[in-house]
Scaffold this motif. Sequence first.
Motif, PDB file in Angstrom:
ATOM      1  N   MET A 113       0.848  -1.179   0.000  1.00  0.00           N
ATOM      2  CA  MET A 113       0.000   0.000   0.000  1.00  0.00           C
ATOM      3  C   MET A 113       0.890   1.238   0.000  1.00  0.00           C
ATOM      4  SD  MET A 113      -3.294   0.968   2.220  1.00  0.00           S
ATOM      5  CE  MET A 113      -2.785   1.010   3.901  1.00  0.00           C
ATOM      6  N   PRO A 114       0.620   2.204  -0.894  1.00  0.00           N
ATOM      7  CA  PRO A 114       1.476   3.383  -0.971  1.00  0.00           C
ATOM      8  C   PRO A 114       1.303   4.286   0.254  1.00  0.00           C
ATOM      9  CG  PRO A 114      -0.365   3.604  -2.487  1.00  0.00           C
ATOM     10  CD  PRO A 114      -0.435   2.228  -1.898  1.00  0.00           C
ATOM     11  N   LEU A 115       2.377   4.966   0.609  1.00  0.00           N
ATOM     12  CA  LEU A 115       2.320   5.933   1.693  1.00  0.00           C
ATOM     13  C   LEU A 115       1.672   7.213   1.182  1.00  0.00           C
ATOM     14  CD1 LEU A 115       5.890   5.516   3.183  1.00  0.00           C
ATOM     15  CD2 LEU A 115       3.758   4.655   4.108  1.00  0.00           C
ATOM     16  N   ARG A 116       0.908   7.881   2.040  1.00  0.00           N
ATOM     17  CA  ARG A 116       0.272   9.147   1.690  1.00  0.00           C
ATOM     18  C   ARG A 116       0.700  10.202   2.701  1.00  0.00           C
ATOM     19  NH1 ARG A 116      -3.099   5.839  -0.819  1.00  0.00           N
ATOM     20  NH2 ARG A 116      -4.308   6.604  -2.563  1.00  0.00           N
ATOM     21  N   GLN A 117       0.852  11.418   2.209  1.00  0.00           N
ATOM     22  CA  GLN A 117       1.204  12.529   3.073  1.00  0.00           C
ATOM     23  C   GLN A 117       0.413  13.746   2.625  1.00  0.00           C
ATOM     24  OE1 GLN A 117       5.387  13.238   3.295  1.00  0.00           O
ATOM     25  NE2 GLN A 117       5.148  15.187   4.293  1.00  0.00           N
ATOM     26  N   GLU A 118      -0.118  14.484   3.575  1.00  0.00           N
ATOM     27  CA  GLU A 118      -0.908  15.671   3.264  1.00  0.00           C
ATOM     28  C   GLU A 118      -0.131  16.896   3.745  1.00  0.00           C
ATOM     29  OE1 GLU A 118      -5.464  15.815   3.692  1.00  0.00           O
ATOM     30  OE2 GLU A 118      -4.692  16.761   5.508  1.00  0.00           O
TER      31      GLU A 118
ATOM     32  N   GLY B  59     -21.349  38.578   3.695  1.00  0.00           N
ATOM     33  CA  GLY B  59     -20.215  39.395   4.111  1.00  0.00           C
ATOM     34  C   GLY B  59     -19.261  38.734   5.084  1.00  0.00           C
ATOM     35  N   THR B  60     -19.619  37.574   5.613  1.00  0.00           N
ATOM     36  CA  THR B  60     -18.714  36.903   6.540  1.00  0.00           C
ATOM     37  C   THR B  60     -17.486  36.400   5.789  1.00  0.00           C
ATOM     38  OG1 THR B  60     -19.884  34.813   6.275  1.00  0.00           O
ATOM     39  CG2 THR B  60     -20.532  36.181   8.151  1.00  0.00           C
ATOM     40  N   VAL B  61     -16.350  36.449   6.470  1.00  0.00           N
ATOM     41  CA  VAL B  61     -15.082  36.035   5.869  1.00  0.00           C
ATOM     42  C   VAL B  61     -14.603  34.771   6.569  1.00  0.00           C
ATOM     43  CG1 VAL B  61     -12.680  36.696   5.446  1.00  0.00           C
ATOM     44  CG2 VAL B  61     -14.505  38.408   5.253  1.00  0.00           C
ATOM     45  N   HIS B  62     -14.179  33.800   5.783  1.00  0.00           N
ATOM     46  CA  HIS B  62     -13.687  32.525   6.298  1.00  0.00           C
ATOM     47  C   HIS B  62     -12.302  32.278   5.716  1.00  0.00           C
ATOM     48  CE1 HIS B  62     -17.783  31.501   7.633  1.00  0.00           C
ATOM     49  NE2 HIS B  62     -18.142  32.174   6.556  1.00  0.00           N
ATOM     50  N   VAL B  63     -11.425  31.660   6.495  1.00  0.00           N
ATOM     51  CA  VAL B  63     -10.104  31.296   5.996  1.00  0.00           C
ATOM     52  C   VAL B  63     -10.154  29.844   5.534  1.00  0.00           C
ATOM     53  CG1 VAL B  63      -7.658  31.022   6.551  1.00  0.00           C
ATOM     54  CG2 VAL B  63      -8.947  32.962   7.490  1.00  0.00           C
ATOM     55  N   VAL B  64      -9.803  29.630   4.263  1.00  0.00           N
ATOM     56  CA  VAL B  64      -9.786  28.296   3.670  1.00  0.00           C
ATOM     57  C   VAL B  64      -8.337  27.844   3.555  1.00  0.00           C
ATOM     58  CG1 VAL B  64     -10.357  26.921   1.623  1.00  0.00           C
ATOM     59  CG2 VAL B  64     -11.915  28.728   2.384  1.00  0.00           C
ATOM     60  N   VAL B  65      -8.074  26.618   3.960  1.00  0.00           N
ATOM     61  CA  VAL B  65      -6.732  26.042   3.873  1.00  0.00           C
ATOM     62  C   VAL B  65      -6.764  24.942   2.823  1.00  0.00           C
ATOM     63  CG1 VAL B  65      -4.855  24.936   5.137  1.00  0.00           C
ATOM     64  CG2 VAL B  65      -6.378  26.533   6.317  1.00  0.00           C
ATOM     65  N   GLU B  66      -5.845  25.029   1.854  1.00  0.00           N
ATOM     66  CA  GLU B  66      -5.742  24.019   0.802  1.00  0.00           C
ATOM     67  C   GLU B  66      -4.630  23.046   1.160  1.00  0.00           C
ATOM     68  OE1 GLU B  66      -5.711  24.832  -3.691  1.00  0.00           O
ATOM     69  OE2 GLU B  66      -3.609  24.548  -3.150  1.00  0.00           O
ATOM     70  N   PHE B  67      -4.922  21.771   1.040  1.00  0.00           N
ATOM     71  CA  PHE B  67      -3.943  20.720   1.282  1.00  0.00           C
ATOM     72  C   PHE B  67      -3.746  19.935  -0.002  1.00  0.00           C
ATOM     73  CE2 PHE B  67      -5.848  21.611   5.356  1.00  0.00           C
ATOM     74  CZ  PHE B  67      -4.760  21.609   6.222  1.00  0.00           C
ATOM     75  N   THR B  68      -2.510  19.574  -0.291  1.00  0.00           N
ATOM     76  CA  THR B  68      -2.218  18.682  -1.407  1.00  0.00           C
ATOM     77  C   THR B  68      -1.844  17.325  -0.824  1.00  0.00           C
ATOM     78  OG1 THR B  68      -1.458  20.511  -2.790  1.00  0.00           O
ATOM     79  CG2 THR B  68      -0.780  18.302  -3.445  1.00  0.00           C
ATOM     80  N   VAL B  69      -2.466  16.284  -1.348  1.00  0.00           N
ATOM     81  CA  VAL B  69      -2.182  14.913  -0.908  1.00  0.00           C
ATOM     82  C   VAL B  69      -1.130  14.342  -1.848  1.00  0.00           C
ATOM     83  CG1 VAL B  69      -3.155  12.627  -0.507  1.00  0.00           C
ATOM     84  CG2 VAL B  69      -4.536  14.670  -0.075  1.00  0.00           C
ATOM     85  N   PHE B  70      -0.040  13.860  -1.278  1.00  0.00           N
ATOM     86  CA  PHE B  70       1.041  13.243  -2.048  1.00  0.00           C
ATOM     87  C   PHE B  70       1.080  11.757  -1.750  1.00  0.00           C
ATOM     88  CE2 PHE B  70       2.297  17.639  -1.495  1.00  0.00           C
ATOM     89  CZ  PHE B  70       2.825  17.982  -2.726  1.00  0.00           C
ATOM     90  N   ILE B  71       1.386  10.959  -2.765  1.00  0.00           N
ATOM     91  CA  ILE B  71       1.611   9.528  -2.545  1.00  0.00           C
ATOM     92  C   ILE B  71       3.058   9.223  -2.922  1.00  0.00           C
ATOM     93  CG2 ILE B  71      -0.777   8.832  -2.883  1.00  0.00           C
ATOM     94  CD1 ILE B  71       0.015   7.872  -5.688  1.00  0.00           C
ATOM     95  N   GLN B  72       3.625   8.260  -2.231  1.00  0.00           N
ATOM     96  CA  GLN B  72       4.998   7.866  -2.526  1.00  0.00           C
ATOM     97  C   GLN B  72       4.967   6.756  -3.568  1.00  0.00           C
ATOM     98  OE1 GLN B  72       7.425   5.971   0.524  1.00  0.00           O
ATOM     99  NE2 GLN B  72       9.130   7.254  -0.128  1.00  0.00           N
ATOM    100  N   MET B  73       5.560   7.044  -4.719  1.00  0.00           N
ATOM    101  CA  MET B  73       5.646   6.054  -5.784  1.00  0.00           C
ATOM    102  C   MET B  73       6.787   5.086  -5.452  1.00  0.00           C
ATOM    103  SD  MET B  73       3.179   6.927  -7.679  1.00  0.00           S
ATOM    104  CE  MET B  73       3.440   5.863  -9.074  1.00  0.00           C
ATOM    105  N   VAL B  74       6.543   3.827  -5.679  1.00  0.00           N
ATOM    106  CA  VAL B  74       7.537   2.804  -5.377  1.00  0.00           C
ATOM    107  C   VAL B  74       7.771   1.964  -6.628  1.00  0.00           C
ATOM    108  CG1 VAL B  74       8.070   0.823  -3.918  1.00  0.00           C
ATOM    109  CG2 VAL B  74       6.780   2.742  -2.976  1.00  0.00           C
ATOM    110  N   THR B  75       9.043   1.704  -6.918  1.00  0.00           N
ATOM    111  CA  THR B  75       9.397   0.828  -8.032  1.00  0.00           C
ATOM    112  C   THR B  75      10.054  -0.424  -7.456  1.00  0.00           C
ATOM    113  OG1 THR B  75      11.611   1.740  -8.302  1.00  0.00           O
ATOM    114  CG2 THR B  75       9.816   2.854  -9.480  1.00  0.00           C
ATOM    115  N   PHE B  76      10.428  -1.331  -8.320  1.00  0.00           N
ATOM    116  CA  PHE B  76      11.105  -2.537  -7.843  1.00  0.00           C
ATOM    117  C   PHE B  76      12.456  -2.213  -7.206  1.00  0.00           C
ATOM    118  CE2 PHE B  76       8.301  -4.457 -11.092  1.00  0.00           C
ATOM    119  CZ  PHE B  76       7.612  -5.299 -10.238  1.00  0.00           C
ATOM    120  N   ARG B  77      13.024  -1.069  -7.564  1.00  0.00           N
ATOM    121  CA  ARG B  77      14.315  -0.653  -6.992  1.00  0.00           C
ATOM    122  C   ARG B  77      14.146   0.147  -5.715  1.00  0.00           C
ATOM    123  NH1 ARG B  77      15.769   1.050 -12.718  1.00  0.00           N
ATOM    124  NH2 ARG B  77      15.070   3.023 -11.889  1.00  0.00           N
TER     125      ARG B  77
END
Length: 82
Positions: free
Chosen positions: A1-6, A19-37
């Motif tokens: 199973m690949p590792l995930r990191q946000e 008129g209300t203001v909200h702070v939105v936080v964007e997260f990028t989800v990364f997965i660790q690609m694995v090869t036979f090496r």
Amino acid sequence: MPLRQEMETARFEARAEDGTVHVVVEFTVFIQMVTFRGPAGWVPEGKAHRLETGGAVEALADGSFRISATDLAIRRSESPGP
């Protein structure tokens, strides 16, 4: 199973029609690609958004957002010009 990191990749203000203001936080989800090496590196898989307070936010096709708990539509605030 690949590792995930946000990781936080952006933070911005969004305004509702009332008129209300909200702070939105964007997260990028990364997965660790694995090869036979072994691990080949981290690759972006997708983005997620949450309010600064932790509440769920849904990104909409027109570029706006919807706060899940209240169904309130919000739009990224325009940054002031120079």
